[in-house]
Structure formats: structure tokens, C-alpha cells
Design a protein around this motif. Structure first.
Motif, PDB file in Angstrom:
ATOM      1  N   GLU A 178       0.742  -1.085   0.403  1.00  0.00           N
ATOM      2  CA  GLU A 178      -0.160   0.169   0.085  1.00  0.00           C
ATOM      3  C   GLU A 178       1.025   1.091   0.119  1.00  0.00           C
ATOM      4  O   GLU A 178       0.581   2.592  -0.445  1.00  0.00           O
ATOM      5  CB  GLU A 178      -0.956   0.682   0.389  1.00  0.00           C
ATOM      6  N   LEU A 179       2.160   0.995   0.715  1.00  0.00           N
ATOM      7  CA  LEU A 179       3.061   1.874   0.045  1.00  0.00           C
ATOM      8  C   LEU A 179       3.232   2.690  -1.042  1.00  0.00           C
ATOM      9  O   LEU A 179       3.239   4.216  -1.147  1.00  0.00           O
ATOM     10  CB  LEU A 179       4.438   2.297   0.797  1.00  0.00           C
ATOM     11  N   LEU A 180       3.241   2.067  -2.329  1.00  0.00           N
ATOM     12  CA  LEU A 180       3.008   2.151  -3.574  1.00  0.00           C
ATOM     13  C   LEU A 180       1.648   2.899  -4.044  1.00  0.00           C
ATOM     14  O   LEU A 180       1.570   2.048  -5.226  1.00  0.00           O
ATOM     15  CB  LEU A 180       3.553   1.361  -3.936  1.00  0.00           C
ATOM     16  N   THR A 181       0.559   2.754  -3.572  1.00  0.00           N
ATOM     17  CA  THR A 181      -0.737   3.292  -3.471  1.00  0.00           C
ATOM     18  C   THR A 181      -0.996   5.157  -4.125  1.00  0.00           C
ATOM     19  O   THR A 181       0.045   5.449  -2.965  1.00  0.00           O
ATOM     20  CB  THR A 181      -1.544   2.225  -3.371  1.00  0.00           C
ATOM     21  N   PRO A 182      -1.383   5.424  -4.849  1.00  0.00           N
ATOM     22  CA  PRO A 182      -1.707   6.612  -4.923  1.00  0.00           C
ATOM     23  C   PRO A 182      -2.574   7.043  -3.262  1.00  0.00           C
ATOM     24  O   PRO A 182      -3.506   6.071  -3.145  1.00  0.00           O
ATOM     25  CB  PRO A 182      -2.660   6.662  -6.329  1.00  0.00           C
ATOM     26  N   ARG A 183      -2.413   7.575  -2.856  1.00  0.00           N
ATOM     27  CA  ARG A 183      -2.800   8.730  -1.439  1.00  0.00           C
ATOM     28  C   ARG A 183      -3.022  10.168  -2.110  1.00  0.00           C
ATOM     29  O   ARG A 183      -2.387  10.294  -2.216  1.00  0.00           O
ATOM     30  CB  ARG A 183      -2.158   8.146  -0.781  1.00  0.00           C
ATOM     31  N   GLY A 184      -4.132  10.704  -1.613  1.00  0.00           N
ATOM     32  CA  GLY A 184      -4.744  12.236  -1.696  1.00  0.00           C
ATOM     33  C   GLY A 184      -4.846  12.780  -3.165  1.00  0.00           C
ATOM     34  O   GLY A 184      -4.219  11.857  -3.665  1.00  0.00           O
TER      35      GLY A 184
END
Length: 624
Positions: free
Chosen positions: A352-358
Motif C-alpha cells: 500500500e506504500l506504492l499506491t496513490p494517496r491524496g
């Protein structure tokens, strides 16, 4: 010696000044591959054949003068007075007083002119004139000798002014891997510009993976743009956020790559079974995804395995219903043990660190790792993020993404060079894995490693490799580098002695002698004849007396000077650790083993050296 070959610079138009940046780019991208420049001091002028044979001054002989001085000291001439008196009497008897005076004056003049003292003065004058002429002749011969020596020295200095002093540093062994230890961001930038220019100028592709966040390839990119060379920038993790990994990986390959990246984040000696669990988790989800395999969809599938998948109401989720159903059926196949569940949580959190956020958005382009090798082009892959954990995971995944491209031969054999800057934190196993795959794929690999620690020091000096050391700030790392460079025998002065002696000898002697002789002779004579007889007697008496005395004094002084030097043979570092710590930012020490054996060379990778005069186009080794 040859000078650097260069095309004539473009003439500026209408008052325009020449572009120094364009000229630097032209020079950097011209010539053969080089890792820096080696400065070679021209040889000292050889000694003239007469340098050790200066003219020798020869003093004119004064033996004649010394002999005359000894005769003058032994006594005066005798008979001069009697001769004058006899001449006067004769002249007076013949012609009177006037004639006697003239004769006496003439005789006195002749006697004075031919006296021992006069002859001594004449001899001394001739000796002094001879000495003056000898000194004048010696000074002239000395000036001529010095002129020949100076002319010989000046001729060789003029010849040295035509010799090249900067020579390109090439790798005689042609290694498939080059390890660079130490240095700063600016030093690495200069090294990449110096090395990358000829590579790109020759049409070879160059890929730079920059994990340092110091833009070490920025200078090279600027110079390449001036030469109209294609430069592609791939920023990470932006280029990974929406990338379809299925176009580059099979489910099993993606699982292995992710497991390798996650495995380097664990301490050495961790449970190896965790690698197998990671592979099973990622492979299971990747195989069951029916659409693109992105990190967002991969993380969603892992959440389904954890039974925590809950898309926002009314919004389309990253997974379709069929995908959610098939992944849910696989939960029981993976097991519900605590160990598996803990590892599943860990893998999901990392993914999940490499998924788009915000506000984070995916960066288009980049393509697969194999697309980064563009013929004659430069590709710069950078990793940068404000979140340390995301930056660390991005470094590892991109690194093993390149390893996968090399392993699967997605890159054409012998296609260019791969530079990895700042991979110290990935560990020895990761570096050796990439080195092994790059050598098999025929891609030359360059590691730029900031530190020389326990893990990386074991990487240095691997098979078919060369090593470059730049500034080593840490004392222990500098010592380890000096030990790697090696030791050699040296002769060092350990004692200097100087002994001065003076001996003074003085002597005085005197001798006295005397001799006295008495002679008494008595004789008689008797004779007879027709006229009678005769008788006579004679007697003589003589006494002789002689005396002699002598005083002598002698003094002598002897001085002696003795200078001694003791050498001892020691086995010490060829390069001291303090020398490595004091290197300039662009200074380097190249350690290479070629056909002529192992060599250690000091160099400098500053691109500005291309503007210096007396620059050779060929390495020094090729000119010998």
C-alpha cells in the motif's frame, strides 16, 4: 606525444561570444572512454655529458721563484765590492777621476740590474702575470662550460613544454563491473559526466539509477541536451503508481521480485521461509486479477485475503466482483495460521506504500525496465519521496526490477552501461545478485557506493571488475580502502649521522753543530852535490773551526667531515589512509588489473580538465 584531437570550434556569428557550455559538451562527448585524467610530470632534463667534468684551474708553476728566494735568503753575492774598487783604480789610472766615476756608476748599475734581488723581482712579476692569464683563461673556460650546461637544460625544457601532461585514464582490463567507493554528490556528478560523455557520444545506451536524491546525473543530462542526445527522466515512485506490471512480469516473476525486495529489508539471518510465504501471497493475488496488475489492485487483493477489503459505498472499487470472489476462495488455500496472517499484514502494508494517496498522482511514461535502454540515449531513473519507508521500498523494488530485466534477457546482450548510485543500504546479496545477472546479460555495471563497510567491502574486487576510490571521510573506511589497494616495500631513512673532526699538529726543533780541526806539518830536506851540500826544514800549522745551527717550526691542520645515511626496508601501505581522506572532490584512485599486471593510479575526473592545454587523446599506457 600526441595532443588531444578536436574539431575546430564553431565560429561565433556577428559579435556573439562562444558558448563555453557547448564547447565543454563537445569536448566531453569526444574521444574514447575515460574515467578521469592522469597528470604526468614531464621528465627532468638529463644531465649533460660534461656536467660532472667542470674545467679545472691549474696554477702556474712558481718553482723558479721559490728557488731564487731560497738563494737570496742563504747569503749575499760576494766579490761585488772588490770588482767596483778594481774598476775604479783602473779607470783612475787611465783617465782620471771623471772617467773613474763614470765607470764605477756603470758597473754599479749593471750589478744592481743583475743582482739576485732584481732577478727575483722580475721572476715574481712574470709569475703574477702568468697567474692573471691563467685565472682569466679558467674563467672563460668555466663560462663556456656553464653555457653548454644551461643550453642543454634549456633545450630539454623547451622540449618538455611540447609534451602532453594530462592523459585519459582507461581500464586496460576491460572489466564488466566497476565499483566506486567513497566520494560526494558533486564528485559523482563529475565522474558520470566524464565517463558518460564518450559512451553516449559513441552511440551506446546509458541507464542511471539514482537512489541518492542528489541528482548526480544532472550535469551529464545538461551536457547531453547540448549535444542533442535524447534524455529520458523516470521519477519514482510516481512512474510505478498506475503502471501495469503484468506487461513486464508474469505473476510468479512479480512475486519473486517483490519477495526479493522485501527480503532485503529484513536483518541478515532472518527466517528464509518468509520469502516463500511472500511469494505465495503475491503470486496468488496476481494470478487471480483479471485486469491490469497495479500496486493499488495488488494491495486491494491482499486486503481481501485479510478479509478487510471494504470499498467506499457508491464508488467503484479497484477490484471487480469476480476478482473479489476468486481471491476470497483462495483464503483457505493459503492457511489461517498466525505466522501467515502476520506476514500477510506486513506485505499488504508495504504494497500500500506504492499506491496513490491524496494528491499524489501517477506519472505517465517510463514503460518497462527494458524500455530504458534507448540506443544512444540517456535514461535517468530517480527515487525520491518525503516518506522514508516509501522511498526505501521504492529503491528496493526498482533495483530488483532491473535485476529481473537482466535475468530474463529483456535487454539485448552487450547493450550499454547501467549505473546504480547510492545502493549501499541494499546489502551485499542484492549487489552481488545484480552483478551476476549483468555480467551474464553482457551489460556493464557501475556501482557508486558512498561507504566501504563490512558488507560492501566484500563486494570490492570481485571477478572481472575494477575498483575506484574517491574521498573517504571516515578513518576506518579509509584504512579498509588502503588495505585493499595493498602494501609495498619501501626504503625509508631511519638515521642520519654527521661527524666533524679536526686535527692540529705543531712541532718545533733546533739543532746545533760544531767542528774544529788542527793540522801540524813538519818536514826537512837534505841534499849534496859537486858544489857542496844543502839542508832545509819547513813547518806549517793550521787550525779550522766551523759551526752550524738550525731552528725549524712546522704546523699542520687536518679537517674531516663524515656524513652517513641509514636506510631500512619496510612494508607499508602503497597509499596512506590520510591520502584517501584528503583527496579533492573529483580526485580518485583507480585500481585495475590488466595485461601488464595490477596498477594503482591517481587521477581526477573534473570535466573542466578538457579545457587544459597539453591534453593527450590516448592513455599513457598506449604511448609507452
Amino acid at each position: 606525444m600526441s595532443t588531444a584531437e578536436s574539431a575546430p570550434a564553431t565560429e561565433p556569428r556577428g559579435g556573439e561570444e562562444p558558448d563555453a557550455g557547448a564547447e565543454l559538451a563537445r569536448r566531453v562527448f569526444t574521444g574514447q572512454e575515460r574515467w578521469g585524467w592522469e597528470f604526468v610530470q614531464p621528465p627532468a632534463p638529463p644531465a649533460h655529458r660534461d656536467a660532472d667534468n667542470p674545467p679545472v684551474y691549474t696554477e702556474p708553476s712558481g718553482d723558479n721563484v721559490r728557488a731564487m728566494e731560497e738563494r737570496a735568503m742563504s747569503g749575499k753575492s760576494k766579490g761585488s765590492g772588490c770588482l767596483v774598487l778594481l774598476a775604479g783604480v783602473v779607470a783612475f789610472s787611465a783617465g782620471g777621476i771623471a772617467l773613474a766615476a763614470i765607470v764605477i756608476s756603470l758597473i754599479i748599475f749593471l750589478l744592481i740590474a743583475n743582482s739576485p734581488s732584481a732577478r727575483l723581482r722580475t721572476a715574481r712579476s712574470r709569475l703574477e702575470s702568468a697567474q692573471v692569464r691563467a685565472r682569466r683563461d679558467h674563467e672563460k673556460r668555466l663560462r663556456d662550460w656553464q653555457s653548454r650546461i644551461d643550453a642543454h637544460h634549456a633545450e630539454h625544457l623547451r622540449h618538455n613544454d611540447t609534451l602532453d601532461t594530462w592523459f585519459p585514464l582507461s581500464l586496460a582490463s576491460g572489466p564488466s563491473r566497476i565499483d566506486v567507493f567513497g566520494g560526494t554528490g558533486n564528485g559523482w556528478a563529475s565522474l558520470l559526466a566524464t565517463v558518460g560523455g564518450p559512451l553516449l557520444g559513441g552511440g551506446a545506451p546509458l541507464v542511471v539509477l539514482d537512489l541518492t536524491q542528489q541528482a548526480v546525473a544532472l550535469e551529464l543530462a545538461g551536457l547531453a541536451a547540448r549535444r542533442d542526445i535524447a534524455v529520458a527522466r523516470v521519477p519514482m515512485p510516481g512512474a510505478l503508481l498506475d503502471a501495469d506490471l503484468s506487461a513486464e512480469f508474469t505473476p510468479e516473476e512479480l512475486a519473486e521480485t517483490m519477495a526479493e525486495a522485501l527480503g532485503t529489508m529484513r536483518p541478515p539471518g532472518a527466517d528464509v521461509d518468509l520469502h516463500t510465504i511472500d511469494v505465495e501471497l503475491v503470486r496468488t493475488v496476481a494470478e487471480l486479477l483479471e485486469g491490469p496488475v497495479t500496486f493499488a489492485r495488488l494491495a486491494a487483493g491482499l486486503r481481501v485475503l485479510l478479509r478487510v477489503y471494504d470499498p467506499a459505498p457508491g464508488a467503484p472499487g479497484p477490484l471487480g466482483p469476480a476478482e473479489v470472489e476468486s481471491i476470497t476462495r483462495a483464503v483457505d488455500l493459503l492457511g489461517q495460521g498466525e505466522r501467515v496472517q502476520n506476514e500477510l499484514r506486513y506485505v499488504r502494508a508495504q504494497t500500500e506504500l506504492l499506491t496513490p494517496r491524496g494528491q499524489e498522482a501517477a506519472v505517465p511514461g517510463g514503460g518497462g525496465a527494458a524500455d530504458w535502454w534507448r540506443p544512444g540515449g540517456l535514461t535517468i531513473v530517480t527515487t525520491q519521496d518525503s516518506v522514508r519507508r516509501r522511498k526505501d521500498l521504492t529503491d528496493r523494488f526498482v533495483f530488483f526490477r532491473l535485476v529481473h530485466a537482466l535475468r530474463t534477457r529483456a535487454v539485448a546482450h552487450g547493450s550499454g552501461t547501467l549505473v546504480v548510485a547510492g545502493a549501499d543500504h541494499l546489502g551485499r546479496d542484492a549487489l552481488e545478485s545484480m552483478a551476476r545477472e549483468a555480467r551474464t546479460a553482457g551489460v556493464r555495471l557501475v556501482f557508486l557506493l558512498e561507504h566501504l563497510r563490512e558488507g560492501t567491502v566484500q563486494v570490492a574486487g570481485g571477478s572481472d571488475s575494477a575498483t575506484v576510490f574517491m574521498r573517504m571521510g571516515n578513518g576506518e573506511e579509509a584504512k579498509a580502502a588502503a588495505q585493499f589497494i595493498g602494501q609495498e616495500h619501501k626504503f625509508l631513512v631511519n638515521q642520519l649521522t654527521r661527524q666533524v673532526g679536526e686535527t692540529l699538529t705543531e712541532g718545533r726543533g733546533s739543532s746545533y753543530g760544531g767542528q774544529r780541526g788542527v793540522s801540524d806539518t813538519d818536514g826537512s830536506n837534505r841534499g849534496g852535490g859537486t858544489s857542496g851540500s844543502s839542508w832545509g826544514s819547513s813547518r806549517s800549522f793550521s787550525t779550522s773551526l766551523s759551526r752550524s745551527w738550525q731552528d725549524s717550526t712546522n704546523t699542520s691542520t687536518a679537517r674531516s667531515t663524515t656524513t652517513g645515511e641509514n636506510l631500512s626496508r619496510v612494508y607499508e601501505f602503497a597509499i596512506e589512509p590520510t591520502q584517501l581522506q584528503a583527496l579533492p572532490a573529483t580526485g580518485l584512485v583507480l585500481v585495475d588489473t590488466g595485461p601488464a599486471g595490477r596498477r594503482v593510479v591517481f587521477g581526477d575526473c573534473n570535466p573542466g580538465i578538457n579545457f587544459l592545454p597539453r591534453l593527450s587523446a590516448r592513455p599513457r599506457a598506449s604511448l609507452t
